[in-house]
Design an enzyme around this catalytic site. Structure first.
Site, PDB file in Angstrom:
ATOM      1  N   TRP A   4      36.590 -44.870 -42.126  1.00 35.10           N
ATOM      2  CA  TRP A   4      35.276 -45.316 -42.590  1.00 35.10           C
ATOM      3  C   TRP A   4      34.495 -44.083 -43.014  1.00 35.10           C
ATOM      4  O   TRP A   4      34.311 -43.170 -42.224  1.00 35.10           O
ATOM      5  CB  TRP A   4      34.541 -46.037 -41.454  1.00 35.10           C
ATOM      6  CG  TRP A   4      33.203 -46.567 -41.885  1.00 35.10           C
ATOM      7  CD1 TRP A   4      31.986 -45.965 -41.714  1.00 35.10           C
ATOM      8  CD2 TRP A   4      32.954 -47.789 -42.568  1.00 35.10           C
ATOM      9  NE1 TRP A   4      30.987 -46.731 -42.238  1.00 35.10           N
ATOM     10  CE2 TRP A   4      31.560 -47.864 -42.773  1.00 35.10           C
ATOM     11  CE3 TRP A   4      33.752 -48.824 -43.041  1.00 35.10           C
ATOM     12  CZ2 TRP A   4      30.958 -48.940 -43.414  1.00 35.10           C
ATOM     13  CZ3 TRP A   4      33.158 -49.888 -43.675  1.00 35.10           C
ATOM     14  CH2 TRP A   4      31.769 -49.947 -43.864  1.00 35.10           C
ATOM     15  N   TYR A  24      29.114 -41.163 -44.515  1.00 35.45           N
ATOM     16  CA  TYR A  24      30.460 -41.293 -43.957  1.00 35.45           C
ATOM     17  C   TYR A  24      31.568 -41.209 -45.002  1.00 35.45           C
ATOM     18  O   TYR A  24      32.746 -41.207 -44.655  1.00 35.45           O
ATOM     19  CB  TYR A  24      30.597 -42.640 -43.224  1.00 35.45           C
ATOM     20  CG  TYR A  24      29.908 -42.684 -41.893  1.00 35.45           C
ATOM     21  CD1 TYR A  24      30.587 -42.395 -40.724  1.00 35.45           C
ATOM     22  CD2 TYR A  24      28.565 -43.025 -41.802  1.00 35.45           C
ATOM     23  CE1 TYR A  24      29.960 -42.433 -39.493  1.00 35.45           C
ATOM     24  CE2 TYR A  24      27.916 -43.069 -40.587  1.00 35.45           C
ATOM     25  CZ  TYR A  24      28.623 -42.775 -39.430  1.00 35.45           C
ATOM     26  OH  TYR A  24      27.985 -42.815 -38.217  1.00 35.45           O
ATOM     27  N   GLU A  69      38.434 -49.203 -38.757  1.00 31.91           N
ATOM     28  CA  GLU A  69      37.389 -48.220 -39.025  1.00 31.91           C
ATOM     29  C   GLU A  69      37.544 -47.074 -38.050  1.00 31.91           C
ATOM     30  O   GLU A  69      37.763 -47.277 -36.851  1.00 31.91           O
ATOM     31  CB  GLU A  69      35.978 -48.806 -38.866  1.00 31.91           C
ATOM     32  CG  GLU A  69      35.548 -49.744 -39.958  1.00 31.91           C
ATOM     33  CD  GLU A  69      34.075 -50.149 -39.809  1.00 31.91           C
ATOM     34  OE1 GLU A  69      33.311 -49.407 -39.149  1.00 31.91           O
ATOM     35  OE2 GLU A  69      33.704 -51.197 -40.339  1.00 31.91           O
ATOM     36  N   HIS A 116      30.796 -60.110 -42.106  1.00 31.99           N
ATOM     37  CA  HIS A 116      30.314 -58.931 -41.407  1.00 31.99           C
ATOM     38  C   HIS A 116      28.789 -58.952 -41.346  1.00 31.99           C
ATOM     39  O   HIS A 116      28.096 -58.354 -42.163  1.00 31.99           O
ATOM     40  CB  HIS A 116      30.797 -57.650 -42.095  1.00 31.99           C
ATOM     41  CG  HIS A 116      30.389 -56.411 -41.353  1.00 31.99           C
ATOM     42  ND1 HIS A 116      30.164 -55.207 -41.976  1.00 31.99           N
ATOM     43  CD2 HIS A 116      30.151 -56.193 -40.030  1.00 31.99           C
ATOM     44  CE1 HIS A 116      29.817 -54.306 -41.077  1.00 31.99           C
ATOM     45  NE2 HIS A 116      29.796 -54.881 -39.889  1.00 31.99           N
ATOM     46  N   GLU A 171      33.433 -57.235 -35.682  1.00 37.48           N
ATOM     47  CA  GLU A 171      32.594 -56.729 -34.595  1.00 37.48           C
ATOM     48  C   GLU A 171      31.688 -57.764 -33.914  1.00 37.48           C
ATOM     49  O   GLU A 171      30.501 -57.510 -33.680  1.00 37.48           O
ATOM     50  CB  GLU A 171      31.723 -55.570 -35.094  1.00 37.48           C
ATOM     51  CG  GLU A 171      32.515 -54.397 -35.637  1.00 37.48           C
ATOM     52  CD  GLU A 171      31.625 -53.293 -36.168  1.00 37.48           C
ATOM     53  OE1 GLU A 171      30.480 -53.587 -36.574  1.00 37.48           O
ATOM     54  OE2 GLU A 171      32.056 -52.137 -36.193  1.00 37.48           O
ATOM     55  N   ASN A 225      37.568 -51.252 -34.693  1.00 37.15           N
ATOM     56  CA  ASN A 225      36.691 -50.235 -35.251  1.00 37.15           C
ATOM     57  C   ASN A 225      36.385 -49.266 -34.120  1.00 37.15           C
ATOM     58  O   ASN A 225      35.623 -49.594 -33.204  1.00 37.15           O
ATOM     59  CB  ASN A 225      35.389 -50.843 -35.775  1.00 37.15           C
ATOM     60  CG  ASN A 225      35.615 -51.705 -37.003  1.00 37.15           C
ATOM     61  OD1 ASN A 225      36.740 -51.845 -37.484  1.00 37.15           O
ATOM     62  ND2 ASN A 225      34.549 -52.303 -37.518  1.00 37.15           N
ATOM     63  N   ARG A 256      40.064 -51.944 -47.613  1.00 34.81           N
ATOM     64  CA  ARG A 256      39.508 -53.045 -46.827  1.00 34.81           C
ATOM     65  C   ARG A 256      38.065 -53.266 -47.256  1.00 34.81           C
ATOM     66  O   ARG A 256      37.241 -52.346 -47.191  1.00 34.81           O
ATOM     67  CB  ARG A 256      39.551 -52.702 -45.332  1.00 34.81           C
ATOM     68  CG  ARG A 256      39.267 -53.887 -44.430  1.00 34.81           C
ATOM     69  CD  ARG A 256      38.413 -53.497 -43.225  1.00 34.81           C
ATOM     70  NE  ARG A 256      37.033 -53.309 -43.587  1.00 34.81           N
ATOM     71  CZ  ARG A 256      36.075 -52.952 -42.719  1.00 34.81           C
ATOM     72  NH1 ARG A 256      36.369 -52.715 -41.464  1.00 34.81           N
ATOM     73  NH2 ARG A 256      34.821 -52.809 -43.125  1.00 34.81           N
ATOM     74  N   GLN A 264      26.558 -53.331 -47.700  1.00 31.72           N
ATOM     75  CA  GLN A 264      26.379 -51.884 -47.761  1.00 31.72           C
ATOM     76  C   GLN A 264      26.883 -51.278 -49.071  1.00 31.72           C
ATOM     77  O   GLN A 264      26.500 -50.155 -49.416  1.00 31.72           O
ATOM     78  CB  GLN A 264      27.111 -51.231 -46.582  1.00 31.72           C
ATOM     79  CG  GLN A 264      26.610 -51.668 -45.211  1.00 31.72           C
ATOM     80  CD  GLN A 264      27.468 -51.126 -44.083  1.00 31.72           C
ATOM     81  OE1 GLN A 264      28.363 -51.807 -43.605  1.00 31.72           O
ATOM     82  NE2 GLN A 264      27.206 -49.900 -43.663  1.00 31.72           N
ATOM     83  N   TYR A 323      35.321 -45.330 -32.723  1.00 33.14           N
ATOM     84  CA  TYR A 323      34.712 -44.063 -33.091  1.00 33.14           C
ATOM     85  C   TYR A 323      34.638 -43.045 -31.956  1.00 33.14           C
ATOM     86  O   TYR A 323      34.853 -41.863 -32.176  1.00 33.14           O
ATOM     87  CB  TYR A 323      33.285 -44.298 -33.619  1.00 33.14           C
ATOM     88  CG  TYR A 323      33.251 -44.990 -34.958  1.00 33.14           C
ATOM     89  CD1 TYR A 323      33.333 -44.264 -36.148  1.00 33.14           C
ATOM     90  CD2 TYR A 323      33.148 -46.373 -35.048  1.00 33.14           C
ATOM     91  CE1 TYR A 323      33.307 -44.893 -37.383  1.00 33.14           C
ATOM     92  CE2 TYR A 323      33.124 -47.011 -36.272  1.00 33.14           C
ATOM     93  CZ  TYR A 323      33.201 -46.276 -37.435  1.00 33.14           C
ATOM     94  OH  TYR A 323      33.189 -46.899 -38.654  1.00 33.14           O
TER      95      TYR A 323
END
Length: 935
Positions: A446, A463, A404, A150, A196, A332, A106, A50, A334
């Site tokens: 994140w 983000y 995250e 990842h 994840e 992580n 990270r 990313q 949210y």
């Protein structure tokens, strides 16, 4: 990378014991950076595909994400070929990190950049790039946290053997990790193996919406190949083994010299049942976690039962390798969602992961339920607290890093006030969780800058603290308002205030989340007759363990009399009985006249063969220990404080009759909303202080033991409804855990903390240490059992007393009118004693237990002449050939107003009662269902 349209996350969290709450975010809290513990670090993160770009430069080969984005499946999302161009702009980015004041960065390493073939030769250009960025971070004084994988497996390994569903990946991943540890470990002290995997199991290998897009009909569409019934489980299995193998390598070869730590990451969210129904609670419970193998070396029994032969098995060697293969767990986190049972799932020979879990999701109560789940924009900081609490309660106080957390905006605005509010709430929730005992070590938001988002590409979600102009060839960076806010917090120790009332409200219907372990066999429990007594059992005194003692007890006001003799001043019970509130009950001025007749009574104790005698606690513990401790080896500080909290300080039925309107009547004064909690708090501290005094000053010489007593009874749900089960669980918390939890763990249970809120006093560190383990035994006064049901008439109000907090109704029999004010009645249920002992053992360990009161309860007229004559009843003098009647301790030795209504000397009912409960005690000891019962 938060916006994930997925089905159920197999390895995530299920909620635990959420009671009575209108779930809210963080209450009013003001804090600074310096309020976090020493060693706690704040940062931000990115991910290789990313962020880096340069997809085909300097020897890098395609990963499965390159293949996926170039496949044309989502042309509107573009590709990560350039991404944020971090490969070329990392120096500028590290400068921005330093300006913000990041303490941690990270990032992930691209396996296909470092080792283009997936195994074998290392790419010098890739090695140089990662050394360069690491060195820049070192110069900036920013701690480096590296993630090895990842979602971007080298395409070459996917083509060769299927990647993560093949055991060959374990060796290849370990070899890749070895290169990273060797080349970067002198500067990298924090490693995460896999990010994840719980997301990837379903999205990548069941429904196939993410690369490598493995799935099978009818569970997925447009699949590249695969088998949705088994591959999700193969993926998780080999991910865990690859992680554990890398951990073992690091620990054996590098950790001692490099002084680093290594762990694994999981996607975390919180689940609230959509309704109270058993089906929705079950669906919530099915959302299990990845932690079970890492802590216990095997998959949870629930998953084994559902998946059956499709679930791989750990060999003994693999189980040992996986167990405790982490120094920390990364989360992580949210958001939160509602979960309900998917009634449309039919058991078939072919079943995928989604059907195994059979759960539907809603972001809000009004959403259409779907098995394809998107987290949505819901901000629920308390969900993070629940997730951390769940881990602590089920797996111990593991070190946790929030790796995250954040929120995205679709328009990419620079004035990102909503993101600031979101971050402030979640950081406040993190601090609150730490203060409540969670072992959280760090927080990374994140993301550091806008990235190529895995769902939405460049245009849909932003983000970053740093905005990136993806329309410009140079990928121009510009700090957002949130970057300035975060910097002010980190560099200037700015105050953040999270106000009460502006956070997300989740519907109160979903407050109860799942039935506790000891309540799961509910239907079996309800098949047992409530008042069945104990199955046939013959025993003698010698059948009880060595050291087990039998006895009987009294209490001072009920026994001594001589109320105004020899300098005794009035107690609150004297004041109460002389107040005229209950003239028909008389007073205890004479009672059994034990003050004058104790020699006669001791003689009868000896004749009856009693082995132990229980006396009252006095406020002057030091005097008592000093004056009679050479002859007393068994001290109990306080009797039944759990009953006194409500009876004396809430409803005010008993002295000192403290209460307040509308919770009590005819009160002498008081505040029913807080005084029950103050009473219990100071009683525990007084007990602990006396226990410490005894241990430090007297115990070694006098060789005695000291403990505390609590009123015990057993509760059966009135129905099998979720509401009644929840009420039953609540009342156990207030009867048992309110005392035992502080004495074992040094603090009140989380359930009571949540219900009582700021009305509950808190233990200082010194007090917590004083209270924890301040007992050599626990005494139980146990008589009976009752039915419990939820009090639906309770309305959450600004002023709430203890009875409203418990929100439970009681019935002695099924046909009784329910009442929040409870008297045990005459129900004979020895099984309830066994259940109570088992509950203590399961929740607090096999602690020594003395049954200090047990007997036939009923009230009689104190004016009856026999009650003043204090005659021995038949049960107190009769010994049968095969059963000891007077025992363990039986309440009470002398009749003092609670004998049978007619005061008969031929008390056969009492004999039957005692024999059943003594039998239940022996049965509990023999089957080890109870704590170590000594007397």
């Amino acid at each position: 990378m938060e916006k994930r349209p997925l089905h159920l996350l197999l390895v995530s969290f299920s909620p635990w014991m959420l009671l009575l709450l209108v779930v809210q975010g963080v209450r009013s809290l003001q804090f600074r950076r310096d309020d976090f513990p020493d060693g706690f670090l704040f940062g931000a993160g990115t991910s290789a595909y990313q962020y880096e770009g340069a997809a085909a430069e300097d020897g890098r080969t395609p990963s499965i994400w390159d293949t996926y984005t170039h496949s044309g499946r989502h042309p509107e999302d573009g590709t990560g070929d350039v991404a944020s161009d971090g490969y070329h702009k990392y120096k500028e980015d590290v400068k921005l990190m330093s300006e913000i004041g990041l303490e941690v960065y990270r990032f992930t390493i691209s396996w296909s950049r470092l080792i283009p073939s997936g195994r074998g030769a290392v790419n010098p250009k890739g090695l140089q790039f990662y050394n360069n960025i690491i060195n820049e971070l070192v110069k900036a004084g920013i701690q480096i946290q590296v993630v090895l994988h990842h979602m971007d497996l080298p395409q070459s390994l996917q083509d060769e053997y299927g990647g993560w569903i093949n055991p060959k990946v374990v060796d290849d991943f370990t070899a890749y990790a070895d290169v990273c540890f060797r080349e970067f470990g002198d500067r990298v002290a924090h490693w995460t193996t896999v990010l994840e995997p719980n997301i990837m199991a379903q999205s990548n290998y069941d429904i196939g919406i993410l690369p490598p897009n493995r799935c099978s009909y009818p569970f997925g569409s447009n699949c590249t190949g695969g088998n949705s019934t088994v591959e999700p489980y193969l993926f998780i299995h080999y991910s865990l083994l690859a992680h554990a193998s890398a951990v073992r390598l690091y620990r054996e070869k590098y950790q001692a010299a490099q002084n680093g730590i290594i762990g694994i990451n999981m996607y975390s969210m919180w689940f609230y049942p959509f309704t109270y129904s058993a089906e929705d609670i079950g669906a919530t419970e099915r959302t299990k976690q990845i932690l079970h193998p890492l802590v216990f070396g095997d998959y949870p029994e629930t998953i084994k039962k559902v998946v059956g032969s499709r679930l791989p098995i750990f060999s003994n060697h693999e189980s040992k390798m996986v167990t405790n293969a982490f120094d920390f767990i990364g989360l992580n986190h949210y958001t939160s969602v509602y979960t309900s049972n998917n009634n449309n799932v039919v058991k078939t020979p072919l079943q995928d992961l989604t059907a195994d879990i059979a759960t539907l999701f809603r972001v809000t109560k009004n959403d259409t339920p779907t098995s394809e789940f998107s987290p949505g924009p819901t901000v629920d900081p308390q969900g993070l607290e629940h997730a951390l609490e769940y881990i602590r309660e089920n797996y111990g106080n593991l070190p946790i890093y929030i790796q995250e957390n954040g929120s995205g905006t679709p328009d990419g605005t620079l004035d990102d006030v909503e993101r600031i509010n979101c971050l402030a709430k979640y950081i406040a929730a993190t601090l609150k969780a730490i203060r409540n005992g969670a072992n959280v070590k760090g927080y990374s938001m994140w993301s550091f800058m806008d990235l190529y988002e895995l769902f939405g590409g460049y245009n849909n979600w932003h983000y970053g603290l740093i905005a990136v102009d993806f329309g410009s060839a140079e990928r121009r960076r510009q700090p957002r308002r949130s970057a300035s806010w975060y910097s002010d917090f980190l560099k200037n120790n700015a105050v953040i205030k999270v106000e009460d009332g502006f956070l997300l409200m989740l519907n109160s219907e979903c407050c109860l989340s799942q039935v506790p372990n000891h309540m799961r066999p509910l239907h079996l429990l309800l098949l047992l007759p409530l008042l069945q007594g104990v199955s046939s059992l013959q025993f003698t005194r010698d059948d009880f363990p060595d050291g087990f003692t039998f006895g009987a007890g009294t209490a001072a006001y009920q026994y001594e009399g001589a109320a105004s003799e020899d300098g005794k001043s009035p107690s609150i019970w004297d004041t109460f009985t002389h107040s005229g509130r209950h003239p028909e009950d008389g007073t205890g001025d004479v009672a059994c006249d034990g003050y004058h007749k104790y020699k006669e009574d001791v003689k009868m104790l000896s004749e009856a063969g009693l082995e132990a005698y229980s006396d009252d606690f006095t406020a002057y513990a030091d005097v008592r220990f000093r004056e009679i401790g050479d002859r007393v080896a068994h001290w109990t500080t306080v009797l039944e404080p759990n009953i006194m909290a409500q009876g004396c300080y809430d409803s005010g039925d008993f002295p000192p009759n403290r209460c307040s309107y509308p919770f009590g009547s005819n009160c002498t004064g008081g505040n029913s909303t807080v005084e029950p909690y103050l009473f219990m708090h100071h009683f525990l501290l007084a007990h602990a202080s006396a226990a410490r005094l005894y241990r430090e000053k007297y115990q070694a010489a006098q060789k005695g033991i000291i403990g505390i007593n609590m009123y015990s009874l057993w509760f059966y749900p009135f129905t099998d409804s979720t509401e009644d089960i929840g009420a039953t669980e609540r009342v156990k918390q207030f009867i048992y855990d309110w005392i035992l939890h502080p004495l074992v763990f040094g603090d009140y249970p989380e359930t009571i903390k949540k219900v009582a809120g700021s009305r509950l006093p808190f233990f200082s560190n010194h007090e917590s240490e004083l209270v924890a383990n301040a007992f050599d035994f626990i005494g139980l006064n146990h008589y009976s059992s009752v039915y419990t049901s939820n009090n639906n008439n309770i309305v959450k109000a600004p002023l709430q007393d203890l009875a409203a907090d418990i929100a439970t109704l009681f019935r002695v029999t099924k046909n009784d009118t329910p009442t929040p004010k409870f008297l045990p009645g005459n129900a004979v249920d020895p099984k309830g004693l066994e259940n109570a002992l088992e509950y203590i053992r399961e929740n607090y360990g096999n602690m020594p237990i003395y049954i200090q009161e047990n007997g036939r309860l009923s009230f009689s007229n104190l004016h009856h002449t026999d009650s003043l004559h204090c005659q021995l009843e038949r049960s107190e003098i009769l010994l049968l050939a095969h059963i000891s009647i007077i025992n363990y301790i039986y309440w009470h030795y002398i009749a003092s107003g609670r004998e049978a209504p007619d005061g008969t000397l031929d008390d056969v009912d009492r004999i039957n009662y005692l024999s059943k409960y003594i039998s239940a005690t022996l049965r509990a000891i023999r089957t080890e269902k109870a704590a170590k019962t000594l007397g």
